[in-house]
Design an enzyme around this catalytic site. Structure first.
Site, mmCIF file in Angstrom:
data_model
loop_
_atom_site.group_PDB
_atom_site.id
_atom_site.type_symbol
_atom_site.label_atom_id
_atom_site.label_comp_id
_atom_site.label_asym_id
_atom_site.label_seq_id
_atom_site.Cartn_x
_atom_site.Cartn_y
_atom_site.Cartn_z
ATOM 1 N N ASP A 206 0.741 -1.299 -0.162
ATOM 2 C CA ASP A 206 0.022 0.009 0.075
ATOM 3 C C ASP A 206 0.806 1.319 0.045
ATOM 4 O OD1 ASP A 206 0.848 0.568 2.760
ATOM 5 O OD2 ASP A 206 -0.759 -0.960 3.167
ATOM 6 N N LYS B 239 -4.469 0.447 -3.803
ATOM 7 C CA LYS B 239 -5.761 -0.300 -3.108
ATOM 8 C C LYS B 239 -6.779 0.745 -2.238
ATOM 9 C CE LYS B 239 -4.788 -2.026 1.462
ATOM 10 N NZ LYS B 239 -3.853 -0.958 2.030
ATOM 11 N N ASP C 50 -1.975 -9.351 9.720
ATOM 12 C CA ASP C 50 -2.949 -10.032 10.537
ATOM 13 C C ASP C 50 -3.841 -10.956 9.928
ATOM 14 O OD1 ASP C 50 -5.077 -9.996 12.602
ATOM 15 O OD2 ASP C 50 -5.418 -8.041 12.703
ATOM 16 N N ALA D 84 -4.284 -11.502 6.731
ATOM 17 C CA ALA D 84 -3.695 -11.607 5.698
ATOM 18 C C ALA D 84 -4.487 -11.323 4.167
ATOM 19 C CB ALA D 84 -3.061 -13.293 5.512
ATOM 20 N N GLY D 85 -5.461 -10.613 4.599
ATOM 21 C CA GLY D 85 -6.299 -10.286 3.468
ATOM 22 C C GLY D 85 -5.661 -9.494 2.345
#
Length: 320
Positions: free
Chosen positions: A177, A200, A230, A232-233
């Site tokens: 990001d 994103k 966290d 993993a998304g």
């Protein structure tokens, strides 16, 4: 108040004993004798079982899950050392919990990272040693010195060994990001590779949608570099986009802190990520031996930082 203890003593509570033992071993010291348990009602009970009078005490404790229990263990241990006349107390927090709550996103939000910083200071810590804060500005939440280590010097040698010299010319380092660009740029510069960025849009907490890839990754092997994983998304969506949209040939990833909340392991296993390198700032949860995860020990760099702090030498050479 003494500004410097007369000897180094390393203690730990219950969050990451293996890492604490590694740090103590790297310093050639035994781990301090202490017992940290809970009463029947959940209250934390701490017993320090050796003298710390005048000592330079380093308490190794990541505030990982269960976050609040481990935070209270740290605070009560610091208080115990303060009351036992330790010369100086350093909170060694490889992973600083609540770091992601560092600003007000909407009206009436707390800034929990600042509150935790105040609690650590109020408990009696003289300084903090940590690694890869989610936002480096969190150092300013403290009114005591903070030594902020970075993970890049640990990840660069790991991936340098994985790839041949010929393969390194086809590697791109990718920021997941725009907020991670500064950290990822350090990695890319040290590795000698170009940088790309995932653009994103986050729809809600723990859900993200990849919109665009800034940079050329077509036919390249890419290394996604993040600070915390966290659920993993974000990581897995980015990895899939690098293959589907960017045309990358292989995806690798690394992060300093593997929180790995559900359903992280299932997502990582199903993703195109070939290897995920994590530091052992947080112990791997049960079931994390899925074949894709490699843990890199933090003991060498934290041991050297502790030795430098004790000897009043600069810590900044560890960044080079």
């Amino acid at each position: 108040m003494n500004l410097h203890g007369n000897q180094i003593k390393i203690f730990t509570a219950n969050s990451n004993r293996k890492a604490a033992e590694g740090i103590a071993s790297a310093l050639g010291l035994p781990l301090g004798k202490s017992t940290v348990r809970a009463f029947a009602d959940g209250e934390v009970s701490v017993s320090i079982e050796e003298s710390v009078r005048g000592a330079d005490v380093f308490v190794v404790q990541s505030t990982c899950s269960p976050v609040n229990d481990h935070l209270m263990e740290l605070l009560i241990m610091i208080d115990a050392f303060k009351r036992a006349s330790a010369g100086r107390i350093t909170a060694v927090m490889p992973y600083f919990g609540y770091a992601r709550q560092d600003r007000k996103v909407k009206a009436r939000d707390p800034i929990s990272a600042k509150l935790v910083a105040d609690l650590i200071t109020a408990a009696g810590a003289d300084r903090v040693l940590t690694m890869d804060l989610h936002a480096p500005q969190i150092q300013g939440f403290f009114n005591i010195p903070v030594d902020h280590l970075i993970s890049t010097p640990l990840f660069v040698p790991h991936f340098a060994k994985r790839f041949s010299d010929r393969e390194k010319s086809d590697i791109v380092i990718v920021s997941p990001d725009t907020g991670s660009v500064a950290r990822t740029r350090r990695f890319a510069e040290r590795f000698g590779s170009p940088l790309a960025v995932i653009d994103k849009r986050r729809q809600s907490a723990n859900v993200s949608e990849v919109m665009n890839i800034i940079g050329d990754v077509k036919g390249k092997k890419v290394i996604l570099a993040d600070d915390v994983i966290d659920t993993a998304g974000t990581l897995c969506n980015a990895a899939q986009a690098l293959i589907d949209i960017g045309g990358a040939s292989e995806v690798y990833a690394c992060a300093a802190h593997g929180v790995l909340s559900d359903p992280a392991l299932q997502r990582i296993q199903a993703s195109p990520i070939r290897e995920l390198a994590l530091l052992d700032t947080i112990p791997l949860r049960d079931g994390a031996d899925i074949g894709k995860i490699t843990q890199i020990p933090i003991a060498p760099v934290f041991a050297e930082a502790i030795e430098r702090i004790y000897e009043d030498k600069p810590v900044s050479p560890l960044f080079g």
